[in-house]
Design an enzyme around this catalytic site. Structure first.
Site, PDB file in Angstrom:
ATOM      1  N   HIS A   1      -8.537   7.918   1.665  1.00  9.31           N
ATOM      2  CA  HIS A   1      -8.565   9.373   1.859  1.00  9.31           C
ATOM      3  C   HIS A   1      -7.796  10.107   0.768  1.00  9.31           C
ATOM      4  O   HIS A   1      -7.964  11.314   0.587  1.00  9.31           O
ATOM      5  CB  HIS A   1      -8.015   9.745   3.242  1.00  9.31           C
ATOM      6  CG  HIS A   1      -6.534   9.577   3.399  1.00  9.31           C
ATOM      7  ND1 HIS A   1      -5.965   8.444   3.950  1.00  9.31           N
ATOM      8  CD2 HIS A   1      -5.500  10.389   3.079  1.00  9.31           C
ATOM      9  CE1 HIS A   1      -4.651   8.584   3.963  1.00  9.31           C
ATOM     10  NE2 HIS A   1      -4.341   9.751   3.445  1.00  9.31           N
TER      11      HIS A   1
ATOM     12  N   ASP B   1     -10.504   3.124   5.294  1.00 11.27           N
ATOM     13  CA  ASP B   1      -9.512   3.931   4.573  1.00 11.27           C
ATOM     14  C   ASP B   1      -8.756   3.087   3.557  1.00 11.27           C
ATOM     15  O   ASP B   1      -7.540   3.188   3.406  1.00 11.27           O
ATOM     16  CB  ASP B   1      -8.532   4.601   5.546  1.00 11.27           C
ATOM     17  CG  ASP B   1      -7.752   5.729   4.877  1.00 11.27           C
ATOM     18  OD1 ASP B   1      -8.215   6.242   3.853  1.00 11.27           O
ATOM     19  OD2 ASP B   1      -6.657   6.074   5.369  1.00 11.27           O
TER      20      ASP B   1
ATOM     21  N   SER C   1       1.324   7.697   2.200  1.00  9.69           N
ATOM     22  CA  SER C   1       0.034   7.078   2.488  1.00  9.69           C
ATOM     23  C   SER C   1      -0.393   6.145   1.364  1.00  9.69           C
ATOM     24  O   SER C   1      -0.294   6.481   0.179  1.00  9.69           O
ATOM     25  CB  SER C   1      -1.044   8.148   2.680  1.00  9.69           C
ATOM     26  OG  SER C   1      -0.821   8.885   3.849  1.00  9.69           O
TER      27      SER C   1
END
Length: 297
Positions: free
Chosen positions: A50, A80, A153
Site C-alpha cells: 500500500h 499487502d 509500515s
C-alpha cells in the site's frame, strides 16, 4: 517473564538490514515515507504494497547513509507485500526468526521511521498469534502492543535477538483514538509471497479460494448443535470464485482441507498457503448437521 536490561544488541543487529523508503507520486509535492528490509544478499527489499501505490520513483536509504533508486520487482495487493530491488546490493545477510516459536509475552521490536524519524525503534510484547480477519483472506498476523505510527509500515518486526519475525502492517485503533493492536505479517508468509513475486521465480501460481471466512463464533456452534467452535466458518462465496466452483456455501464450517485438520481460521490460512494444485483438492465441511466432502478429483 523478566524484562531484559537492554535490547540494544538486538536492535543493532536487526537495524543492519532495515531501510527507509521514499515514494514519489505524481501530483504530490512530498514523498510517501515508509520502511522495508532486505530479504537476501542480492538487493531485494520487502515492504508494504500500500506504500508503493502509483509511485513513479522509489528511493531507498540504507543504514550506511547511501540513497539508491529502487525498481519495483513485484506487488501483491491482497497480501499487502511488495518487492523492490536495488543495485548494487549491499553486503547484508538478514537473519530470520521463526514466528511459530514466538510466545505470547515475548519481547519484539519494530524498526522504521515513524513521522520521518529514521532508524527509530519501538518495543513491546507479543499479544497474540495467528490472528486472522475475514477481510484479509489468506493472511494472518502477529499481534503486539508495539506502537506503530505512519512511517513504520513495511518495516521489520524483530525478536529480542534482532532476527526478523514479521513485516509491520498496520494498527487497529480504538473507537475514540485509544491505543490499539499492532499487526505484523509473519516472515514465513512474507518470504513465500516474495518467492512468488520474484521475476526469476518458477513457482506455480497458487489457487485462490476467493471466499471470506472466520473463526466459528460460540453461538453459531451452539445453534448448529456442535460441541465446540473448531473449524472455519465460510461467510461469503463470491460468484466466479474457486470456492463457488468447489460448491462451498456461506454457513459451511470447514473442518479439514487436503488432509489438514482445521481448528480455526488461521489453520485454513495455512492450508490455503500450502495449496498448490486444484486437482485432488478435498475440503470437508459440516452443512446443516451433515458432513460433506467437496473437491476435485
Amino acid at each position: 517473564m523478566t524484562r531484559p536490561s537492554s535490547l540494544a544488541a538486538g536492535f543493532q543487529r536487526g537495524a543492519a538490514w532495515s531501510v527507509s523508503i521514499f515514494m514519489f507520486v505524481p501530483g504530490e509535492e512530498e514523498p510517501h515515507v515508509g520502511s522495508g528490509f532486505f530479504i537476501d544478499d542480492k538487493g531485494v527489499v520487502a515492504t508494504a504494497a500500500h506504500l508503493v501505490g502509483e509511485a513513479r520513483q522509489i528511493l531507498v536509504a540504507l543504514p550506511d547513509k547511501r540513497v539508491l533508486a529502487a525498481e519495483l520487482e513485484g506487488l501483491n495487493e491482497n497480501a499487502d507485500i511488495a518487492l523492490l530491488r536495488i543495485t548494487p546490493p549491499p553486503r547484508v545477510h538478514p537473519v530470520f526468526g521463526r514466528p511459530g516459536s514466538l510466545r505470547v509475552g515475548d519481547w519484539v521490536m519494530a524498526v522504521g521511521q515513524p513521522f520521518g524519524l529514521e532508524r527509530s525503534v519501538a518495543v513491546g510484547v507479543v499479544s497474540g498469534k495467528d490472528r486472522h480477519f475475514s477481510d484479509d483472506g489468506e493472511l494472518m498476523f502477529i499481534q503486539s502492543d508495539v506502537a506503530l505510527n505512519p512511517g513504520n509500515s513495511g518495516g521489520p518486526l524483530l525478536d529480542a535477538a534482532g532476527a526478523i519475525v514479521g513485516m509491520n502492517a498496520r494498527t487497529i485503533v480504538g473507537p475514540v483514538g485509544t491505543p490499539g493492536a499492532s499487526l505484523a505479517i509473519p516472515i514465513e508468509i512474507v518470504l513465500q509471497v516474495a518467492g512468488e513475486l520474484r521475476r526469476d521465480s518458477d513457482a506455480p501460481a497458487r489457487p485462490r479460494l476467493g471466499v471470506q471466512f472466520d473463526d466459528v463464533p460460540p453461538l453459531t456452534a451452539w445453534s448448529a448443535g456442535r460441541p465446540d467452535t473448531s473449524g472455519a466458518l465460510i461467510l461469503s462465496v463470491p460468484r466466479g470464485s474457486l470456492g463457488e466452483q468447489l460448491q462451498l456455501r456461506a454457513g459451511d464450517i470447514v473442518t479439514t482441507m487436503n488432509g489438514r485438520p482445521i481448528g480455526g481460521s488461521s489453520d485454513l490460512v495455512t492450508a490455503l498457503l500450502a495449496w498448490r494444485k486444484l486437482s485432488d483438492t478435498s475440503i470437508v465441511v459440516q452443512r446443516a448437521g451433515k458432513e460433506l466432502v467437496l473437491g476435485r478429483e
